[in-house]
Write a protein that holds these residues in place. Sequence first.
Motif, short mmCIF file in Angstrom:
data_model
loop_
_atom_site.label_atom_id
_atom_site.label_comp_id
_atom_site.label_asym_id
_atom_site.label_seq_id
_atom_site.Cartn_x
_atom_site.Cartn_y
_atom_site.Cartn_z
N LEU B 158 0.86 -1.17 0.00
CA LEU B 158 0.00 0.00 0.00
C LEU B 158 0.90 1.23 0.00
O LEU B 158 1.99 1.22 0.59
N ASP B 159 0.46 2.29 -0.65
CA ASP B 159 1.22 3.54 -0.63
C ASP B 159 0.91 4.29 0.66
O ASP B 159 -0.03 5.07 0.74
N PHE B 160 1.73 4.00 1.69
CA PHE B 160 1.42 4.56 3.00
C PHE B 160 1.64 6.07 3.05
O PHE B 160 0.97 6.77 3.80
N GLU B 161 2.58 6.55 2.25
CA GLU B 161 2.76 8.00 2.21
C GLU B 161 1.50 8.68 1.70
O GLU B 161 1.02 9.64 2.28
N ASP B 291 -8.29 2.13 4.25
CA ASP B 291 -8.24 0.67 4.26
C ASP B 291 -6.81 0.17 4.04
O ASP B 291 -6.07 0.72 3.24
N ILE B 292 -6.46 -0.88 4.79
CA ILE B 292 -5.24 -1.62 4.46
C ILE B 292 -5.71 -2.82 3.66
O ILE B 292 -6.24 -3.78 4.20
N PRO B 293 -5.56 -2.75 2.35
CA PRO B 293 -6.21 -3.73 1.46
C PRO B 293 -5.37 -4.99 1.32
O PRO B 293 -4.80 -5.27 0.27
N PRO B 321 -2.71 2.72 -4.53
CA PRO B 321 -3.26 3.97 -4.01
C PRO B 321 -4.23 3.68 -2.86
O PRO B 321 -4.98 2.71 -2.91
N PRO B 322 -4.20 4.50 -1.83
CA PRO B 322 -5.07 4.28 -0.67
C PRO B 322 -6.50 4.71 -0.95
O PRO B 322 -6.74 5.51 -1.85
#
Lengths: 335, 335
Positions: B158-161, B291-293, B321-322
């Motif tokens: 996931l793109d955490f930034e 969401d953490i998918p 993308p988040p």
Amino acid sequence: MATINDVARAAGVSPSTVSYVLSGRRPISAQTRARVQAAIAELGFHPHAGARALASSRTSVLALVVPLRVDVNVPVIMQFATAVVTASRVHNHDVLLLTKDEGTAGLERVAHSTMVDALIVMDVERDDVRIPALRRLKQPSVLIGLPEAPDGIVCVDLDFEAAAAETLRHLSFHGHRRIALVGPSPAVYKRGTTYAERFLTGFTETSAALGLQTLAHPCEPGREGVRACLADIDAQLPGATAFVVHNEEALRIVLEELQASGRRVPADVSVVAVCPRDVALNMPLPLTSVDIPAHDVGGLAVETAMKLLDGRHTEPVRLLPPTLVERESSARPPD
Amino acid sequence: MATINDVARAAGVSPSTVSYVLSGRRPISAQTRARVQAAIAELGFHPHAGARALASSRTSVLALVVPLRVDVNVPVIMQFATAVVTASRVHNHDVLLLTKDEGTAGLERVAHSTMVDALIVMDVERDDVRIPALRRLKQPSVLIGLPEAPDGIVCVDLDFEAAAAETLRHLSFHGHRRIALVGPSPAVYKRGTTYAERFLTGFTETSAALGLQTLAHPCEPGREGVRACLADIDAQLPGATAFVVHNEEALRIVLEELQASGRRVPADVSVVAVCPRDVALNMPLPLTSVDIPAHDVGGLAVETAMKLLDGRHTEPVRLLPPTLVERESSARPPD
DNA sequence: GCCCTTCGTCGAAGCGCTTCGATATGTCGG
DNA sequence: CCGACATATCGAAGCGCTTCGACGAAGGGC
């Protein structure tokens, strides 16, 4: 990649000798063995798993079938899984992970194509459709759980009946006479995972044997479910001095709701949980609990599979005795 | 067990023809194909996985390395694992489950002995020692996570930034100016699982870009940890109107403690969580969350592995993308 | 009408290992 | 000193599949 022939050449022996060094199935002189092992190390030789499986019809792989349901008990499942993997490695086996949603077809697929030597199946239900299928396979299997009619398929699990008995004995010993059971959600009973029933059986029978006044009540998930459950209990068994909670998800909420209703644990009411040790320890108060020893059960399942694989005798059902650990949530009832 | 020869005889063709029917690598006439398939079905033929692996040097098995740590995030790990298994099955692959505690040796064992076609590795750390080892293997690998120097090993996550940016934009849009981050425990940062840092980076940068007053604070596990964290935040950023919680374990307790301190969610303070959807939904109040998918990331990892296996092009790093979903825990700040 | 393809199928050679005799070398009792 | 027997090693067959080259039969272009 180096082959067994490369190793043989390097060590100045025949391939079969290398094979016997590896398997230990025939005596090999110390000098030869040393030379072969040196060659193996030098060439970084690892036997080709497929070739080995083809020639020996053994794969050194165990299948593990886990439930896919995300709804409940996920950490416990993960504990089982890691225990199975760890124990398998001790016996030089690997683990192929299958999900329950593939059903019977998945079992047959991996078994018929000879990908695994044995199968370990979790989350078995009372009349699990997979059982007849398993029986037909040439590979042995081990169930974690206890269906109605395992008929020749070996089962391992915690002895939930004994767990209930142990719990009631503990509470009774401390002087409790009115005891409520906050059970799993109705969905669990309905699904036919028998541990719920077995615990209930033990609870009911021991209650009678000890002459206790008890009430068992399933508990829907969520705060609302817990409130409803506790309200029913208060209505039908007023003045209960102890709560046995066999429902991980509800556990924390039960504690909160007891507190909210002005009952202190353990001064006013005792609580005994049936859950993994770490869950019991991570509550606001370390709970007296009967451990669900996922690690031991997983290890035992592998152990049993290994026994079956080398034809040793195995009891058809193996139920681990429960362990109750007294912590801070149980005490004598108030006078 | 029926072999390919049995099928060939039954269908009146040569074994190679059966093989080509199965693999589709050469054209086979419709009639022949039908006869062969009938024979396969009738005999219940399943190709022997070992023989196939030996002859084709492909196993149709993926290795999945999961962390063994029971401490945190177990449900997420399980979600990844089941996603990987499910996606693998779609591509006709199975999954061999390894635990991280076997370390580099485990990877090399399964790779060198040709048990798997590719490896998927979870819980990679900043300078993960396994990375150089993976690079040496002949099988491709996919990391779930983002180490410092993947150098040629493909990563997905996931793109955490962007997740942090998205969260702050959402809160800022609703008028929040003073925002606190309740981060993962210091242990997570120390271990070097980079998602924590990446979220923090995004948080800090976006905060500056939007001219917000923010404070990021790690949070030790347990009620005490949360209390200490919130106390620090109240001291160092008094009057914060929104809390971003990137710490699943602390989430429920944060909500309870906010309530205990007399702050209503969302009337007095908004809360945005970074966690799997089902966790956000199972809180006392449905939480606005990013969401953490796990499911998508796991699926993408498998997809990527498949691409590598058939030599298709792949981007070296793929960050999903988040998605922020607004639910009931965020609103405008009080006036 | 001939040559060249393409299509559909076959046969055989391996893939890398295990395992079953067979053989060679001692060892020992009588 | 010989047969009986255990010990250490070898050679070859074969596990069940894939794949490559070959080949007969059609089909197409000239």
